[in-house]
Design a protein around this motif. Structure first.
Motif, PDB file in Angstrom:
ATOM      1  N   SER A   1      43.889  34.882  38.363  1.00 54.57           N
ATOM      2  CA  SER A   1      42.701  35.594  37.942  1.00 54.57           C
ATOM      3  C   SER A   1      42.375  35.108  36.647  1.00 54.57           C
ATOM      4  CB  SER A   1      42.725  37.086  38.094  1.00 54.57           C
ATOM      5  OG  SER A   1      42.854  37.494  39.253  1.00 54.57           O
ATOM      6  N   THR A   2      43.397  35.013  35.761  1.00 53.98           N
ATOM      7  CA  THR A   2      43.094  34.313  34.328  1.00 53.98           C
ATOM      8  C   THR A   2      42.620  32.628  34.444  1.00 53.98           C
ATOM      9  OG1 THR A   2      45.107  35.917  33.276  1.00 53.98           O
ATOM     10  CG2 THR A   2      44.204  33.965  31.909  1.00 53.98           C
ATOM     11  N   LEU A   3      43.093  31.911  35.295  1.00 55.27           N
ATOM     12  CA  LEU A   3      42.951  30.696  35.434  1.00 55.27           C
ATOM     13  C   LEU A   3      41.606  30.658  36.043  1.00 55.27           C
ATOM     14  CD1 LEU A   3      43.832  27.585  35.220  1.00 55.27           C
ATOM     15  CD2 LEU A   3      44.638  27.920  37.579  1.00 55.27           C
ATOM     16  N   LEU A   4      41.062  31.361  36.654  1.00 53.96           N
ATOM     17  CA  LEU A   4      39.641  31.668  37.278  1.00 53.96           C
ATOM     18  C   LEU A   4      38.671  31.921  35.962  1.00 53.96           C
ATOM     19  CD1 LEU A   4      37.825  31.733  39.633  1.00 53.96           C
ATOM     20  CD2 LEU A   4      38.062  34.054  39.828  1.00 53.96           C
TER      21      LEU A   4
ATOM     22  N   VAL B   1      26.683  29.890  35.834  1.00 58.51           N
ATOM     23  CA  VAL B   1      27.715  30.449  36.568  1.00 58.51           C
ATOM     24  C   VAL B   1      27.236  31.703  37.236  1.00 58.51           C
ATOM     25  CG1 VAL B   1      29.898  31.682  35.864  1.00 58.51           C
ATOM     26  CG2 VAL B   1      29.179  29.524  34.569  1.00 58.51           C
ATOM     27  N   ILE B   2      27.786  31.772  38.538  1.00 56.42           N
ATOM     28  CA  ILE B   2      27.643  32.794  39.637  1.00 56.42           C
ATOM     29  C   ILE B   2      28.924  33.340  39.931  1.00 56.42           C
ATOM     30  CG2 ILE B   2      26.515  33.693  41.652  1.00 56.42           C
ATOM     31  CD1 ILE B   2      24.437  31.531  41.263  1.00 56.42           C
ATOM     32  N   SER B   3      29.416  34.555  39.519  1.00 62.09           N
ATOM     33  CA  SER B   3      30.759  34.936  40.072  1.00 62.09           C
ATOM     34  C   SER B   3      30.688  36.324  40.714  1.00 62.09           C
ATOM     35  CB  SER B   3      31.520  35.092  38.813  1.00 62.09           C
ATOM     36  OG  SER B   3      32.688  35.676  38.886  1.00 62.09           O
ATOM     37  N   LEU B   4      31.385  36.176  42.014  1.00 57.36           N
ATOM     38  CA  LEU B   4      31.605  37.458  42.687  1.00 57.36           C
ATOM     39  C   LEU B   4      33.217  38.188  42.366  1.00 57.36           C
ATOM     40  CD1 LEU B   4      30.358  36.150  46.025  1.00 57.36           C
ATOM     41  CD2 LEU B   4      29.106  37.271  44.434  1.00 57.36           C
ATOM     42  N   PRO B   5      33.081  38.924  41.298  1.00 58.94           N
ATOM     43  CA  PRO B   5      34.350  39.326  40.866  1.00 58.94           C
ATOM     44  C   PRO B   5      35.349  39.803  41.623  1.00 58.94           C
ATOM     45  CG  PRO B   5      32.651  41.009  40.101  1.00 58.94           C
ATOM     46  CD  PRO B   5      32.105  39.739  40.896  1.00 58.94           C
ATOM     47  N   GLU B   6      35.101  40.701  42.871  1.00 62.96           N
ATOM     48  CA  GLU B   6      36.117  41.039  43.651  1.00 62.96           C
ATOM     49  C   GLU B   6      35.222  41.334  45.021  1.00 62.96           C
ATOM     50  OE1 GLU B   6      39.219  41.967  43.606  1.00 62.96           O
ATOM     51  OE2 GLU B   6      39.651  42.015  41.495  1.00 62.96           O
ATOM     52  N   ALA B   7      35.831  40.302  45.768  1.00 66.25           N
ATOM     53  CA  ALA B   7      35.346  40.253  47.162  1.00 66.25           C
ATOM     54  C   ALA B   7      35.779  41.568  47.832  1.00 66.25           C
ATOM     55  CB  ALA B   7      36.186  39.080  48.019  1.00 66.25           C
ATOM     56  N   GLN B   8      36.713  42.158  47.635  1.00 62.37           N
ATOM     57  CA  GLN B   8      36.891  43.696  48.174  1.00 62.37           C
ATOM     58  C   GLN B   8      35.690  44.555  48.076  1.00 62.37           C
ATOM     59  OE1 GLN B   8      40.163  45.756  46.621  1.00 62.37           O
ATOM     60  NE2 GLN B   8      40.216  47.513  48.228  1.00 62.37           N
TER      61      GLN B   8
ATOM     62  N   ASP C   1      36.833  36.061  43.506  1.00 62.72           N
ATOM     63  CA  ASP C   1      38.333  36.392  43.445  1.00 62.72           C
ATOM     64  C   ASP C   1      38.575  37.270  44.451  1.00 62.72           C
ATOM     65  OD1 ASP C   1      40.798  36.792  42.400  1.00 62.72           O
ATOM     66  OD2 ASP C   1      40.294  37.770  40.414  1.00 62.72           O
ATOM     67  N   GLY C   2      39.810  37.277  44.911  1.00 64.56           N
ATOM     68  CA  GLY C   2      40.203  37.917  46.256  1.00 64.56           C
ATOM     69  C   GLY C   2      39.875  37.395  47.513  1.00 64.56           C
ATOM     70  N   LEU C   3      39.900  36.335  47.602  1.00 66.68           N
ATOM     71  CA  LEU C   3      39.321  35.384  48.772  1.00 66.68           C
ATOM     72  C   LEU C   3      39.789  36.098  50.245  1.00 66.68           C
ATOM     73  CD1 LEU C   3      37.747  32.756  49.890  1.00 66.68           C
ATOM     74  CD2 LEU C   3      39.846  31.688  49.608  1.00 66.68           C
TER      75      LEU C   3
ATOM     76  N   GLY D   1      28.495  20.550  41.158  1.00 74.07           N
ATOM     77  CA  GLY D   1      29.287  21.958  40.468  1.00 74.07           C
ATOM     78  C   GLY D   1      30.645  22.034  41.394  1.00 74.07           C
ATOM     79  N   ILE D   2      31.040  23.172  41.053  1.00 76.79           N
ATOM     80  CA  ILE D   2      32.462  23.395  41.483  1.00 76.79           C
ATOM     81  C   ILE D   2      32.448  24.807  42.375  1.00 76.79           C
ATOM     82  CG2 ILE D   2      34.664  24.089  40.884  1.00 76.79           C
ATOM     83  CD1 ILE D   2      34.579  22.013  38.654  1.00 76.79           C
ATOM     84  N   VAL D   3      32.946  24.818  43.339  1.00 77.34           N
ATOM     85  CA  VAL D   3      33.078  25.915  44.103  1.00 77.34           C
ATOM     86  C   VAL D   3      34.463  26.608  44.089  1.00 77.34           C
ATOM     87  CG1 VAL D   3      32.967  27.276  46.408  1.00 77.34           C
ATOM     88  CG2 VAL D   3      31.205  25.458  45.654  1.00 77.34           C
ATOM     89  N   LEU D   4      34.799  27.657  43.124  1.00 82.53           N
ATOM     90  CA  LEU D   4      36.201  28.136  42.935  1.00 82.53           C
ATOM     91  C   LEU D   4      36.475  29.404  43.767  1.00 82.53           C
ATOM     92  CD1 LEU D   4      38.441  26.819  41.346  1.00 82.53           C
ATOM     93  CD2 LEU D   4      37.607  28.199  39.214  1.00 82.53           C
ATOM     94  N   ALA D   5      37.724  29.376  44.331  1.00 84.29           N
ATOM     95  CA  ALA D   5      38.073  30.744  44.855  1.00 84.29           C
ATOM     96  C   ALA D   5      39.603  31.039  44.436  1.00 84.29           C
ATOM     97  CB  ALA D   5      37.890  30.602  46.405  1.00 84.29           C
ATOM     98  N   ALA D   6      39.656  32.316  44.276  1.00 85.15           N
ATOM     99  CA  ALA D   6      41.065  32.574  43.865  1.00 85.15           C
ATOM    100  C   ALA D   6      41.820  33.453  44.825  1.00 85.15           C
ATOM    101  CB  ALA D   6      41.341  33.151  42.510  1.00 85.15           C
ATOM    102  N   THR D   7      43.010  33.287  45.257  1.00 89.82           N
ATOM    103  CA  THR D   7      43.625  34.290  46.171  1.00 89.82           C
ATOM    104  C   THR D   7      44.177  35.455  45.349  1.00 89.82           C
ATOM    105  OG1 THR D   7      45.485  32.913  46.355  1.00 89.82           O
ATOM    106  CG2 THR D   7      43.774  32.655  48.147  1.00 89.82           C
ATOM    107  N   SER D   8      44.901  36.490  46.014  1.00 91.85           N
ATOM    108  CA  SER D   8      45.563  37.525  45.394  1.00 91.85           C
ATOM    109  C   SER D   8      46.707  37.930  46.293  1.00 91.85           C
ATOM    110  CB  SER D   8      44.597  38.747  45.174  1.00 91.85           C
ATOM    111  OG  SER D   8      45.205  39.672  44.732  1.00 91.85           O
ATOM    112  N   LYS D   9      47.628  38.183  45.502  1.00 95.32           N
ATOM    113  CA  LYS D   9      49.071  38.761  46.188  1.00 95.32           C
ATOM    114  C   LYS D   9      49.275  40.174  45.757  1.00 95.32           C
ATOM    115  CE  LYS D   9      50.359  34.767  47.852  1.00 95.32           C
ATOM    116  NZ  LYS D   9      50.672  34.507  49.118  1.00 95.32           N
TER     117      LYS D   9
END
Length: 482
Positions: free
Chosen positions: A194-197, A211-218, A318-320, A362-370
């Motif tokens: 999440s910090t890297l995102l 920049v368009i960010s969806l902070p939490e997919a949940q 975030d939270g893909l 542009g860049i499409v960036l997604a972060a997983t979560s553990k």
């Protein structure tokens, strides 16, 4: 018996009664009849204060009388609606008690993509970046920002890899083919995904990207907001008006400079009229003030961003794993709605899968979560294949036929199973010893680490942290997390 005898007995009785009555009056006792033919009437005994009659046997009773202690404890004011959640999610980004690091340099538009920043701790500019990151909810409550004087990030090797991707996209804007790069950030728990995102978003803001960010997919799939079917959609898609209106508000705060200076070049089909020569900020304000028009406004805004000459776009989530399964919403047939049938998730997934491109690059960036991650067998397998293809091409894992697979997720991530360079995985691993030393020296200069940072101390903490896991490194050195 002769009459004279009876009369003498009654006369004696009356004398005794009169005498006893006078004695009782002198002693203050109640008068008691010694001979009567009526029912006996006793005086009601006075009740003691606070005493109640015992309940009958077999009858359940509830003592509703509150004790003095309970009444005293319930005198406080109850928190207002949403106050506890706001306190739990409050983000503190500064601490006046922490020492100021004099050697800390800020990231800027000129040096943010430089490879010379690798292994250094760099500060985030307050007005340009911090406010925008706060607007898009990029900071997390578990990241310990409030322990330092001001926000700063470690430019690790993965961050430099992101910087190279931004340079590659900006270089492609000079040619005919605008490049769209898609990346998934994966790694162990507390490895810094999440910090890297957040660092990727910071680079986008500093380089004047949109920049368009969806902070939490949940928050999109947990059925905590209103939803409705999108008219004339086949298959049926579902809009979330309130969430989309809040997202437009975040976009307006984070990209206000561009929205204020850019006018509409198309004619959006909206039920709410716009004045001639309206700016994009006024367009977004319509969707923010009228949630029922939020999705048409978002579509109109995206069409404007797709026009030639617009800036590059960074689309992040975030939270893909929450977006790669069935949501908590139910259809009219009382069946689970897949997350890909929600319009916002559908919009992101179409660009992540490569079905749609970013017209200006542009860049499409997604972060997983553990830490907070539902099971998604298809996502886990595709990420595992992509990592194996990078590290051990001769040992590609095979799919387990006994596991259930989500065909829609496999179709979205099918490029991860090929040699495609547009969609790939960035493995967020442990820090190197040089990176660990840099962050620990920053802890020491901030006053959080009272120990001499030498080679032996760094090696000890680096080993205890599981080969440089940054979250565990914080635990073992300054105990930022319990």
């Amino acid at each position: 018996m002769p009459p004279s005898t009876c009369l003498r007995s009654f006369s004696r009785l009356s004398i005794d009664v009169t005498a006893q009555t006078s004695i009782a009056q002198r002693l203050g006792r109640p008068q008691v009849a010694l001979f009567t033919t009526s029912a006996t009437r006793h005086a009601t005994a006075p009740k003691r204060k606070g005493m109640t009659a015992a309940p009958k046997k077999g009858v359940k009773s509830l003592n509703t009388k509150k004790s003095r202690k309970a009444a005293a404890m319930d005198t406080g004011k109850r928190p207002a609606q949403g106050e506890r959640k706001a306190l739990r999610k409050r983000i503190v980004l500064s601490n006046n008690n922490a020492l100021e690091v004099s050697s800390l340099k800020n990231l800027s538009k000129d040096n943010v993509l430089s490879e010379q920043n690798e292994g250094k701790v760099m500060g985030l500019p307050e007005e340009e970046v911090v406010d925008a990151l706060r607007a898009v909810d990029a900071f997390k409550a578990t990241q310990g920002w409030g322990l330092f004087r001001r926000p700063a990030v470690l430019m690790r090797k993965e961050a430099i890899q992101l910087a190279k991707l931004l340079r590659e996209v900006e270089g492609s804007r000079t040619g005919q083919q605008k490049k769209t790069i898609r990346r998934i950030l994966s790694g162990e728990r507390m490895s810094g995904k999440s910090t890297l995102l957040l660092q990727g978003l910071s680079m986008g803001f500093l380089r004047d990207w949109f920049v368009i960010s969806l902070p939490e997919a949940q928050d999109i799939v947990n059925a905590h907001t209103e939803y409705a079917p999108l008219p004339n959609s086949n298959p049926t898609q579902y809009t979330q008006d309130t969430y989309t209106a809040n997202l437009l508000q975040q976009i307006q705060k984070a990209n206000s400079r561009f929205l204020e200076s850019t006018k509409l070049s198309t004619k959006p089909m909206l039920d709410i009229p716009l004045k001639p020569n309206a700016t994009l900020k006024e367009l977004v304000a319509v969707g923010t003030a009228n949630p029922e028009a939020s999705w048409p406004v978002f579509v109109a805004l995206w069409n404007e961003l797709s026009q030639p000459g617009r800036p590059s776009i960074m689309l992040a989530i975030d939270g893909l794993s929450h977006a790669m399964r069935n949501s908590e919403y139910l259809s009219a047939e009382v069946k689970p709605i897949h997350a890909h049938d929600l319009t916002l998730i559908r919009h992101f997934v179409d660009h992540l899968s490569g079905q749609k491109k970013l017209p200006n690059g542009g860049i499409v960036l997604a972060a997983t979560s553990k830490s907070n991650s539902p099971t998604s067998a298809a996502l886990d397998f595709c990420v595992e294949v992509a990592e194996a293809r990078q590290n051990a091409p001769d040992n590609i894992p095979q799919w387990n036929p006994y596991k259930n697979v989500d065909a829609r997720v496999m179709e979205t991530l099918k490029d991860l199973n090929t040699d495609s360079t547009d969609l790939d995985v960035i493995r967020v691993g442990g820090l190197t010893k040089n990176e660990a030393r840099a962050i620990m020296e920053y802890y020491a200069e901030s006053g959080l680490l009272r120990h001499t940072v030498n080679e032996g101390f760094v090696s000890e903490k680096w080993s205890l942290a599981g080969m440089g896991n940054i979250g565990e490194l914080e635990r073992t050195s300054v105990r930022l997390r319990i």
